[in-house]
Write an enzyme that holds these catalytic residues in place. Structure first.
Site, PDB file in Angstrom:
ATOM      1  CD  GLU A 191     -13.766 -17.801  -8.944  1.00 11.59           C
ATOM      2  OE1 GLU A 191     -13.121 -18.407  -8.272  1.00 11.59           O
ATOM      3  OE2 GLU A 191     -14.673 -18.484  -7.785  1.00 11.59           O
ATOM      4  CB  SER A 208      -5.472   0.694  -1.720  1.00 15.50           C
ATOM      5  OG  SER A 208      -4.711  -0.607  -1.523  1.00 15.50           O
ATOM      6  CB  CYS A 246      -9.964  -4.803  14.850  1.00 16.57           C
ATOM      7  SG  CYS A 246      -9.645  -4.314  12.707  1.00 16.57           S
ATOM      8  CE  LYS A 289     -10.870  -8.604   8.438  1.00 20.22           C
ATOM      9  NZ  LYS A 289      -9.552  -8.436   7.085  1.00 20.22           N
ATOM     10  CD  GLU A 317     -11.616  -9.263   3.460  1.00 20.07           C
ATOM     11  OE1 GLU A 317     -11.163  -9.727   4.672  1.00 20.07           O
ATOM     12  OE2 GLU A 317     -10.583  -8.764   3.300  1.00 20.07           O
ATOM     13  CB  CYS A 329      -7.334  -3.008   6.587  1.00 20.03           C
ATOM     14  SG  CYS A 329      -5.583  -2.283   6.463  1.00 20.03           S
ATOM     15  CD  GLU A 381      -2.966   0.953  -3.911  1.00 25.78           C
ATOM     16  OE1 GLU A 381      -2.930   0.357  -2.915  1.00 25.78           O
ATOM     17  OE2 GLU A 381      -3.728   1.015  -4.905  1.00 25.78           O
ATOM     18  CD  GLU A 419      -3.163   0.383   2.473  1.00 26.99           C
ATOM     19  OE1 GLU A 419      -3.243  -1.105   2.855  1.00 26.99           O
ATOM     20  OE2 GLU A 419      -4.529   0.786   2.289  1.00 26.99           O
TER      21      GLU A 419
HETATM   22  S1  SF4 Z   1     -13.715  -5.250  13.288  1.00 21.91           S
HETATM   23 FE1  SF4 Z   1     -14.337  -3.523  12.134  1.00 21.91          FE
HETATM   24  S2  SF4 Z   1     -13.039  -2.166  11.828  1.00 21.91           S
HETATM   25 FE2  SF4 Z   1     -11.478  -4.448  11.684  1.00 21.91          FE
HETATM   26  S3  SF4 Z   1     -11.682  -5.594   9.937  1.00 21.91           S
HETATM   27 FE3  SF4 Z   1     -14.438  -6.097  11.164  1.00 21.91          FE
HETATM   28  S4  SF4 Z   1     -15.516  -4.696  10.669  1.00 21.91           S
HETATM   29 FE4  SF4 Z   1     -13.674  -3.286  10.349  1.00 21.91          FE
END
Ligand code: SF4
Ligand code: SF4
Ligand code: SF4
Ligand code: FES
Ligand code: FES
Lengths: 157, 582
Positions: B367, B320, B510, B359, B362, B300, B283, B280
């Protein structure tokens, strides 16, 4: 989205929305007008209001599901309203509802599969002398008895 | 602010005017039971549990919402107040299933705690339960309306903290239900899967999709090599689950626990946080020198990505192209690591321990998440799931001897560690970008301007004469302000006054993600962040570009930052998504 044509807002409705766009309390006013024109608040109509007023769809749904006044399903071609005001209730409105529900095979607030009839329980319609009362479209039927129901339905078939 | 004098159960306290009775009581050392109230939220006074009496008046006050005034004297407990509160609880229980034993919140439920404290032994009222079905459509969270006590926290979180408006109260009276518009499935709604609603729900009505079973199955499958990565914020999050003070860093114990749980190797996402910074950082420098959409926005946080794809698709060029550290780590695990460890990538089962419910979504997004030729990350467990996994295993967490992460993708710098706190990605990026641009190291690597809990933090960093203007946003609802600025600048053909912007969906970053231990408020957020910053301070390397394992990865495998191989494995693409799928 197949209904989208049907749900096109009229020019009057659009200009009303435009006029109310930035006024506080506009959401309920606008939704009232939409229901006046379209008989109910369809998902497509709610989407349009959301876009026009820049209000989240969730907020609109919170409002329309909170107030009894708003209808979320399209009424049947003939909306049957049974008065559940005190006088009508005492004179036997509930058995009428049960009979209608049985003959139409739907519950209150539902629409028959062919879209012809819907059933609604409403407050006093102002003809207590004729209790129990039901209305179909604009037509009022007074002192209704259970055995008249089949005839009333047949009239609109 | 003026000071007022009040009495709580006769105890005099001085507090600032405008303080609520609840906080004045806390200052006096008096506990008042609460249920709908949460420190993060504006009190809405829906449950009535916190009622107190005003002395010399017949008035009943909701302590969570009522401000104090000079001379106010309240009684917080007497037999009558106790009975009223007990009745409130009994009424709530009359619409709540008694299924504590099989509930995900068993032992961690605010309603269960209150029922225990008030000694509720029977249900005097007829029990009527909601028959709305569970919503399991989302990859991240489950809604169970039967358990909902209609406190309103989730709706306020989703709308006011996250600006997402996925949830609303639908219906009226007894039939009220928290749900998306038109009672749509959550997966069809604008929900960005942040899990903040789950983290704030007092009961088991919204919770993470529990996938502990998949972990157990994988470690007991002899054909699978379970390789685990742990995110930066896990090292400060998990400690609370085991009764340690907030902010305690337990990195070595977590590695050890995972080994005992059957992991073949344990790595650290901090390593890939360093890798993210290299990619990053280059970038950013590339866009500054060669051109490209500016300012650059970080990538992220999967909830933020979901949000921008739905709410600001016109700004996707600004985001990004770097994958999140978790996804970079997965791709490297099944290529570089597999090769070094002599494993076939098909036998690796890659697990990520994350603070985050988004996540889970995610990892299966599209793909691009199969850059290695396999699913780069097979399973995501939240901190809370890891806590439960350890608790129902033979592992005695507090007694564990610390262990090291496995090389060659376990070593990390302090810059990777601070990714877990709001402003951390920015600070880490600045430390490295400064080096890329100037060829020198920063004398003092701390960037105070981007630390702390202010909703939008702005600052300028001097890169040897070139000012780099940065902004940091956490709590998605605040993103609107800077995003609208960029949108407007784009429309006018000008540039918004920033070079680089970090956005994290969760307040505090997080460390207070939707999958972290319950109870986060600003006090805990501060303590958890301080844990990370202290750990950074102790690190041998403070900057990502100093991490020897990262340098080796480029040398042996990736080639150059933003190079072809790096691009294939570590970068991704975005697409506009509709707010409502149905
Ligand atoms: S914990 Fe919250 S701030 Fe961290 S990546 Fe997940 S959604 Fe985003
Ligand atoms: S996960 Fe986040 S966006 Fe989705 S409903 Fe919960 S608070 Fe709203
Ligand atoms: S789902 Fe949880 S947070 Fe939301 S209203 Fe129900 S009990 Fe409260
Ligand atoms: S009660 Fe039915 S018309 Fe008045
Ligand atoms: S805690 Fe005060 S009303 Fe619920």
């Amino acid at each position: 989205m197949s209904e989208s044509n049907e749900n096109k807002f009229s020019p009057e409705l659009l200009s009303f929305i435009n006029e109310w766009k930035d006024k506080p309390g506009n959401l309920i006013m606008v939704l009232h007008k939409v229901q006046e024109e379209q008989d109910y608040i369809s998902r497509e109509a709610a989407d349009q209001v959301a876009a026009l007023l820049d209000v989240p769809l969730a907020t609109i749904w919170g409002v329309v599901s909170f107030y009894h006044f708003f209808k979320l399903t399209k009424p049947g071609k003939h909306n049957i309203q049974i008065c559940m005001g005190t006088a009508c209730y005492l004179k036997g409105a509930q058995p009428l509802i049960d009979e209608l529900a049985k003959q139409l095979a739907i519950e209150v607030n539902e629409v028959t599969d062919d879209g012809l009839f819907s059933l609604e329980a409403v407050r006093c319609v102002g003809c207590c002398g004729l209790a129990p009362v039901l209305t179909v479209g604009g037509e009022v039927f007074g002192k209704v008895t259970k055995d008249q129901i089949a005839g009333i339905i047949a009239k609109y078939k | 602010m003026s000071i007022v004098h009040v009495k709580i159960n006769g105890i005099p306290v001085e507090v600032e005017a405008g303080t609520t009775v609840l906080h004045a009581a806390r200052a006096a050392g008096v506990r008042i039971p609460t249920l709908c109230y949460h420190d993060d939220l504006v009190p809405f006074g829906s449950c009535g549990l916190c009622i107190v009496k005003q002395e010399g008046s017949a008035k009943i006050i909701r302590a969570c919402a009522a401000p104090v005034h000079e001379g106010l004297s309240v009684i917080t407990d007497d037999p009558e107040i106790f009975e009223v509160r007990k009745t409130i609880l009994e009424l709530i229980l009359s619409t709540h299933p008694s299924s504590c034993l099989t509930c995900i919140r068993n032992g961690e439920c605010e309603l269960q705690d209150l029922a225990a404290e008030f000694g509720i032994r029977e249900q005097p009222y007829e029990v009527r339960l909601s028959d709305e079905p569970k919503d399991t459509s989302s990859a991240s969270i489950v809604l169970d309306p039967e358990k909902c006590i209609k406190c309103g926290r989730c709706v306020q979180v989703c709308q006011d903290l996250q600006g997402t408006f996925a949830l609303e109260f639908i219906g009226r009276g007894d039939g009220t239900c928290m749900a998306p518009a038109a009672m749509l499935a959550l997966d069809d709604s604008p929900c960005v899967k942040c899990g903040q609603c789950a983290a704030h729900c007092p009961v088991g009505a919204i919770y993470e999709k529990d996938e502990i079973g998949a972990f157990r199955a994988a470690v007991s499958d002899p054909k699978k090599k379970v390789v685990v990565q742990i995110a930066p914020s896990i090292r400060v999050g998990l400690s609370e689950t085991f009764g340690l003070p907030a902010g305690t860093v337990t990195t070595g114990k977590i590695y050890a626990a995972l080994k005992q749980l059957g992991a073949y190797a344990v790595h650290d996402t901090n390593f890939s946080a360093d890798l993210t910074i290299i990619e990053e950082g280059h970038e950013l420098v590339g866009r500054i020198t060669k051109g490209g959409a500016m300012p650059l926005l970080t990538s992220c946080c999967p909830s933020w990505i979901d949000y921008v794809e739905k709410y600001y698709p016109d700004l996707l060029d600004h985001v990004s192209s770097c994958k999140s550290p978790m996804q970079m780590h997965g791709a490297i695990t099944k290529t570089f690591y597999a090769e070094k460890a002599g494993l076939d990538p098909s036998e690796i089962f890659a697990v990520a321990i994350m603070p985050c419910t988004a996540k889970k979504y995610e990892s299966k997004r599209d793909e691009n998440m199969k850059a290695s030729g396999f699913q780069d990350v097979d399973l995501v467990l939240t901190t809370r799931e890891l806590g439960r996994l350890i608790k129902n295993s033979p592992v005695d967490f507090l007694k564990l001897e610390e262990e090291e992460a496995d090389s060659p993708i376990g070593e990390y710098s302090g810059a990777g560690t601070i990714f877990g706190a709001t402003g951390g990605v920015m600070e880490a990026a600045v430390r490295t970008a400064y080096n890329v641009v100037t060829g020198k190291e920063m004398e003092r690597v701390e960037v105070e301007a981007v630390r702390g809990l202010d909703e939008i933090k702005k600052g300028t960093v001097d890169f040897d004469g070139t000012p780099i203007r940065v902004a940091v946003v956490h709590g998605l609802s605040h993103a609107k302000e800077v995003l609208d600025e960029i949108r407007e600048a784009n429309a006018n053909g000008t540039k918004a006054p920033y070079e680089f912007i970090e956005i994290m969906a969760c307040r505090g970053g997080c460390i207070a993600g939707g999958g972290q231990p319950y109870g986060a408020n600003d006090i805990l957020r501060k303590e958890r962040s301080e844990g990370l910053y202290a750990d950074d301070k102790k690190s041998t390397f403070r900057c990502s570009h100093q991490n020897p394992s990262i340098l080796k990865l480029y040398e042996d495998f990736l080639g150059s930052p933003n190079g072809e191989k790096a691009h294939h494995l570590l970068h991704t693409t975005y697409q506009e998504r509709p707010l409502y799928k149905a």
